[in-house]
Design an enzyme around this catalytic site. Structure first.
Site, mmCIF file in Angstrom:
data_model
loop_
_atom_site.group_PDB
_atom_site.id
_atom_site.type_symbol
_atom_site.label_atom_id
_atom_site.label_comp_id
_atom_site.label_asym_id
_atom_site.label_seq_id
_atom_site.Cartn_x
_atom_site.Cartn_y
_atom_site.Cartn_z
ATOM 1 N N LYS A 175 9.171 -13.489 -15.496
ATOM 2 C CA LYS A 175 8.957 -12.168 -15.915
ATOM 3 C C LYS A 175 7.559 -12.289 -16.550
ATOM 4 O O LYS A 175 7.012 -12.385 -17.117
ATOM 5 C CB LYS A 175 9.986 -11.711 -16.764
ATOM 6 C CG LYS A 175 11.270 -10.439 -16.610
ATOM 7 C CD LYS A 175 10.792 -9.247 -15.860
ATOM 8 C CE LYS A 175 10.391 -9.779 -14.560
ATOM 9 N NZ LYS A 175 11.919 -9.420 -13.234
ATOM 10 N N ASN A 194 -0.296 2.077 6.193
ATOM 11 C CA ASN A 194 0.151 0.978 5.218
ATOM 12 C C ASN A 194 1.624 -0.361 6.033
ATOM 13 O O ASN A 194 2.263 0.260 6.820
ATOM 14 C CB ASN A 194 1.295 1.543 4.022
ATOM 15 C CG ASN A 194 2.625 0.555 3.492
ATOM 16 O OD1 ASN A 194 2.427 -0.827 4.295
ATOM 17 N ND2 ASN A 194 3.790 0.936 3.886
ATOM 18 N N GLY A 195 0.644 -1.249 5.467
ATOM 19 C CA GLY A 195 1.062 -2.593 7.295
ATOM 20 C C GLY A 195 0.184 -3.355 7.702
ATOM 21 O O GLY A 195 -0.496 -3.440 6.976
ATOM 22 N N LYS A 240 4.749 -3.450 -6.026
ATOM 23 C CA LYS A 240 6.007 -3.232 -6.241
ATOM 24 C C LYS A 240 6.728 -4.277 -5.559
ATOM 25 O O LYS A 240 7.742 -4.616 -4.900
ATOM 26 C CB LYS A 240 6.613 -1.725 -7.328
ATOM 27 C CG LYS A 240 7.666 -1.266 -7.255
ATOM 28 C CD LYS A 240 8.133 -2.480 -8.686
ATOM 29 C CE LYS A 240 9.499 -2.209 -9.266
ATOM 30 N NZ LYS A 240 10.620 -2.804 -9.614
ATOM 31 N N GLU A 269 4.534 -13.272 -14.623
ATOM 32 C CA GLU A 269 4.083 -11.938 -13.642
ATOM 33 C C GLU A 269 3.006 -11.068 -14.376
ATOM 34 O O GLU A 269 2.032 -10.492 -14.515
ATOM 35 C CB GLU A 269 5.237 -11.648 -12.969
ATOM 36 C CG GLU A 269 6.079 -10.228 -12.923
ATOM 37 C CD GLU A 269 7.289 -9.946 -12.224
ATOM 38 O OE1 GLU A 269 6.375 -9.823 -11.462
ATOM 39 O OE2 GLU A 269 8.513 -10.474 -12.917
ATOM 40 N N HIS A 329 14.218 -36.192 -16.213
ATOM 41 C CA HIS A 329 13.827 -36.060 -15.212
ATOM 42 C C HIS A 329 13.260 -35.787 -14.759
ATOM 43 O O HIS A 329 11.938 -36.239 -14.074
ATOM 44 C CB HIS A 329 15.229 -35.818 -14.208
ATOM 45 C CG HIS A 329 16.876 -36.656 -13.794
ATOM 46 N ND1 HIS A 329 17.278 -37.431 -14.087
ATOM 47 C CD2 HIS A 329 18.042 -35.318 -14.155
ATOM 48 C CE1 HIS A 329 18.376 -37.142 -14.118
ATOM 49 N NE2 HIS A 329 18.803 -36.461 -14.366
ATOM 50 N N TRP A 362 -3.341 -1.943 -1.942
ATOM 51 C CA TRP A 362 -2.625 -3.884 -2.429
ATOM 52 C C TRP A 362 -3.438 -4.746 -0.723
ATOM 53 O O TRP A 362 -3.043 -4.509 0.150
ATOM 54 C CB TRP A 362 -1.134 -4.548 -2.467
ATOM 55 C CG TRP A 362 -1.109 -5.215 -2.565
ATOM 56 C CD1 TRP A 362 -1.047 -5.175 -4.265
ATOM 57 C CD2 TRP A 362 -0.520 -6.722 -1.897
ATOM 58 N NE1 TRP A 362 -0.785 -7.013 -3.859
ATOM 59 C CE2 TRP A 362 -0.573 -7.587 -3.344
ATOM 60 C CE3 TRP A 362 -0.785 -7.107 -0.516
ATOM 61 C CZ2 TRP A 362 -0.383 -9.473 -2.282
ATOM 62 C CZ3 TRP A 362 -0.628 -8.595 -0.037
ATOM 63 C CH2 TRP A 362 -0.014 -8.812 -1.384
ATOM 64 N N GLU A 409 15.073 -15.690 -14.050
ATOM 65 C CA GLU A 409 14.130 -14.742 -14.581
ATOM 66 C C GLU A 409 13.515 -14.792 -15.369
ATOM 67 O O GLU A 409 12.178 -13.889 -15.489
ATOM 68 C CB GLU A 409 15.601 -13.575 -14.525
ATOM 69 C CG GLU A 409 15.794 -12.819 -14.560
ATOM 70 C CD GLU A 409 14.791 -11.830 -13.899
ATOM 71 O OE1 GLU A 409 13.878 -12.513 -12.912
ATOM 72 O OE2 GLU A 409 14.149 -10.713 -13.488
ATOM 73 N N CYS A 419 0.606 -1.312 -0.109
ATOM 74 C CA CYS A 419 -0.101 0.058 0.290
ATOM 75 C C CYS A 419 0.518 1.383 0.066
ATOM 76 O O CYS A 419 1.834 1.480 0.343
ATOM 77 C CB CYS A 419 -0.605 -0.133 1.385
ATOM 78 S SG CYS A 419 -1.951 -1.657 1.579
ATOM 79 N N ARG A 455 2.865 0.997 -5.284
ATOM 80 C CA ARG A 455 3.448 -0.137 -4.110
ATOM 81 C C ARG A 455 1.993 -1.172 -3.631
ATOM 82 O O ARG A 455 1.282 -1.737 -3.291
ATOM 83 C CB ARG A 455 2.971 1.093 -2.748
ATOM 84 C CG ARG A 455 4.444 2.039 -2.936
ATOM 85 C CD ARG A 455 4.382 2.689 -1.771
ATOM 86 N NE ARG A 455 4.448 1.984 -0.405
ATOM 87 C CZ ARG A 455 5.269 1.679 -0.271
ATOM 88 N NH1 ARG A 455 6.887 2.120 -0.843
ATOM 89 N NH2 ARG A 455 5.894 1.196 0.705
HETATM 90 O O1 M6R Z 1 12.786 -4.496 -4.369
HETATM 91 P P1 M6R Z 1 12.950 -6.158 -3.887
HETATM 92 O O2 M6R Z 1 14.455 -6.133 -4.685
HETATM 93 O O3 M6R Z 1 13.243 -6.533 -2.542
HETATM 94 O O4 M6R Z 1 11.935 -6.735 -5.082
HETATM 95 C C1 M6R Z 1 11.747 -8.950 -4.737
HETATM 96 C C2 M6R Z 1 10.548 -8.984 -5.738
HETATM 97 O O5 M6R Z 1 9.333 -8.535 -4.736
HETATM 98 C C3 M6R Z 1 10.555 -8.612 -6.981
HETATM 99 O O6 M6R Z 1 11.631 -8.728 -7.559
HETATM 100 C C4 M6R Z 1 9.555 -9.437 -7.510
HETATM 101 O O7 M6R Z 1 9.705 -10.491 -8.048
HETATM 102 C C5 M6R Z 1 9.022 -8.455 -9.521
HETATM 103 N N1 M6R Z 1 8.186 -8.250 -9.194
HETATM 104 C C6 M6R Z 1 9.825 -9.572 -10.368
HETATM 105 O O8 M6R Z 1 9.589 -8.923 -11.357
#
Ligand code: M6R
Length: 610
Positions: A487, A101-102, A605, A490, A506, A76, A483, A2, A27
């Site tokens: 990507k 936020n929290g 984010k 997500e 395997h 969020w 990675e 948030c 956020r």
């Molecule tokens: O801010 P951070 O690098 O600690 O965040 C870690 C993950 O939340 C972040 O990398 C997340 O997996 C991304 N959305 C991936 O693209």
């Protein structure tokens, strides 16, 4: 998670709040709301489900909404689904509004106690107990500041809050414990927000609140108190962010902008860290030399994309004789450890506020890990403050939820760290000179990789009707495959998995058919022949492959095999280069799928909840 923003001014604060919300949407973005108080002590609250655009529509229908003091929130969801009644601000009584936020861990106990005192609840959130508690203290004669101070004493958990009250129309009180909160200093006005970027259009000067701080903004006077209630003079920090750096410019999405910024971001991350043929070790901090001398091994802790950067680094460190373990932060923090002697804990994080990583660091310190270093993209973040050594990635603000330039700059920083620690093991000065020269080539090589975009755009068409995809890599490129898969899933919502290519036989080979695209990266390294054999195993079973291959591998198109040539690079920097086409592929697939690229569903984010 948030984002919160607040303002006290002589003018209508609504535009300031809306601008702040837009910049904080990264956020969380499942519901949104504002509350403002005008000089006549009238409070108005407007909330909407969905993104800020929905709030703007609601405000268009209520054009009389304005105020000189206000708070706003982009959510969020944690406790309670994203409905209007769960959207912030939450209110208690006719004139008290609060954003948070929290997570309040003891909200159930507080809720029960408040119910027995006659409070009626309007939402499923954990936040509503906070505003009720503040209201109770106001009713007992406290002013807004006293009421907030008394309230946070009974809260358990991590939070940042902003509170306004119609009886005190020029006052905004904020508090933080665990979650971030900054105070923006204006001319005759003052602001509050989850981060500096939210306020960049109104100020560059900030106080960064310490954990436990409470801030009382009264008629633009800012008074900060610590957790004991003692007034504190915090240092003013001037943000280097520019409004443009957090704006889209000519690009359609932040993700695309950030992919294209990688060459500059990498150059900025290298600047001042290498000189001639060697690494400038002091760029890790004045204590670096002592701490590195005392380091026998490394424990990397991170989440998501940052974790993948850590996995690549393990290969790099161990090649240079530095033992290295890598663990997902949420796992690290919740198990029993055999603590290695003289082990340096390295946290990786774009935001510096990921709660799992922060908690893991705190656990590591508690159980006796020797020293800590963070590789982070957010100056003034909690991880930066809590680590012994800091290496900032100078990627600039990353707004797109899908991490791109933060990842490649983390890899650059890890490469530098590997050199620093490798010097104390197997790394000769000749070898160091070679590694440094390769790093210098990176910005230009990244530019070249970005030029593959038109062909990648065409390949993306093949994914329009696909539901699954498999990514393959070997060695340092297995984490790059992970990675690539992250990507794709997500932002395009296509189910994607990554495997070390040698592991296919395997089990995962059973998944191969013509409906499952298989994407592989093929650098020109010592594992190439083995990778080629794995590629053949897929082709032999009717699988369709897309392979990003170093031009020197001389791989070419064949039936069910499409090869995209990537300019040749040394294997030490290849993981950084091969990441670029995978980022571009997921971006263009997401465009075809029509998803919200920068704000994919269910994500945020900065993940500030456990
Ligand atoms: O801010 P951070 O690098 O600690 O965040 C870690 C993950 O939340 C972040 O990398 C997340 O997996 C991304 N959305 C991936 O693209």
């Amino acid at each position: 998670m948030c984002g919160i923003v607040g303002a006290v001014a002589q003018r209508n604060v609504l535009p300031i709040l809306l601008d702040g919300l837009r910049r904080l949407e990264y956020r969380g973005y499942d519901s949104v709301g504002i509350a403002v108080v005008d000089a006549g002590k009238q409070i108005s609250r407007i909330r909407s489900v969905g993104k800020i655009i929905e709030l703007e529509k609601a405000l268009d229908e209520n054009p009389e909404t304005r105020g000189i003091t206000g708070i706003a929130h982009t959510r969020w969801a944690t406790h309670g689904p994203p409905t209007k009644s769960n959207a912030h601000p939450h209110m208690s009584g006719p004139g008290l509004a609060l954003v948070c936020n929290g997570i309040i861990e003891n909200h159930e106990d507080l809720r029960l106690a408040q119910k027995t005192r006659g409070f009626k609840f309007q939402s499923d959130t954990d936040t509503e107990v906070i505003v009720n508690e503040v209201y109770q203290h106001l009713n007992n004669g406290a002013d807004l500041l006293e009421a907030v101070q008394a309230t946070i004493k009974v809260l358990e958990g991590a939070f940042a809050i902003g509170v306004i009250c119609s009886d005190e129309p020029h006052r905004l009180v904020g508090a933080r414990r665990g979650s971030p909160l900054v105070v923006g200093i204006g001319e005759g006005e003052a602001f509050l927000a989850s981060d500096m970027s939210a306020l960049i259009s109104v100020t560059r000067d900030f106080y960064i609140l310490d954990d436990g701080d409470v801030v009382d903004i009264n008629n633009a006077n800012i008074c900060i108190m610590d957790s004991l209630g003692q007034i504190q003079q915090r240092e003013i920090k001037t943000s280097k962010l520019t409004a443009e750096s957090v704006e889209l410019g000519e690009h359609r999405h932040f993700m695309l902008k950030e992919i294209h910024e990688q060459s500059t971001a990498i150059a900025n991350t290298l600047e001042g860290r290498i000189s001639g043929k060697s690494l400038l070790e002091e760029s890790f901090g004045t204590e670096a030399n002592r701490i590195f001398d005392a380091t026998l091994s490394v424990q990397i802790i991170a989440c998501g994309t940052s974790y993948h950067a850590g996995l690549v680094a393990k290969y790099w460190f161990e090649e240079l004789g530095v033992p290295c373990q890598v663990e997902i932060a949420s796992e690290f923090r919740s198990r029993v450890h055999a603590v290695p002697d003289k082990c340096l804990v390295v946290t990786l994080s774009q935001s510096g506020e990921t709660i799992d990583t922060l908690s893991a660091l705190s656990e590591a310190k508690k159980i006796g890990f020797a020293n800590s270093l963070t590789i982070c993209n957010a100056p003034e973040s909690s991880l930066v403050r809590e680590s012994d050594l800091v290496m900032m990635t100078h990627a600039g603000p990353e707004i797109g939820v899908a991490s791109t330039k933060a990842f490649t700059t983390q890899l650059v920083a890890l490469r530098l760290l590997a050199i620093a620690l490798g010097r104390r093991r197997h790394l000769s000065s000749e070898h160091e000179a070679k590694l440094v020269a390769e790093l210098r080539e990176l910005p230009a090589k990244v530019e070249e990789a970005i030029k593959l975009e038109p062909i990648i755009k065409e390949i993306a068409e093949q994914f329009a009707d696909k539901h699954h995809a498999l990514f393959l890599g070997r060695g340092t490129h297995y984490p790059i495959a992970l990675e690539g898969a992250l990507k794709l899933k997500e932002i395009s919502y296509i189910h994607a998995e990554a495997y070390p290519a040698g592991e296919l036989k395997h089990g995962p080979l059973a998944l191969i058919d013509s409906e499952m695209p298989v994407i592989s990266v093929a650098p020109n390294d010592r594992l190439l022949d083995k990778l080629k054999a794995n590629i053949e195993e897929v082709r032999a079973r009717g699988g369709k492959l897309i392979v990003f291959a170093d031009v020197e591998t001389e791989m070419s198109d064949q039936q069910n095999l499409q090869v995209i040539n990537v300019a040749s690079v040394d294997s030490s920097i290849a993981p950084i280069i091969f990441t670029i086409p995978l980022q571009l592929l997921s971006y263009h697939v997401a465009l075809i799928k029509g998803t919200d690229v920068d704000k994919p569903r269910n994500l945020a984010k900065s993940v500030t909840v456990e």
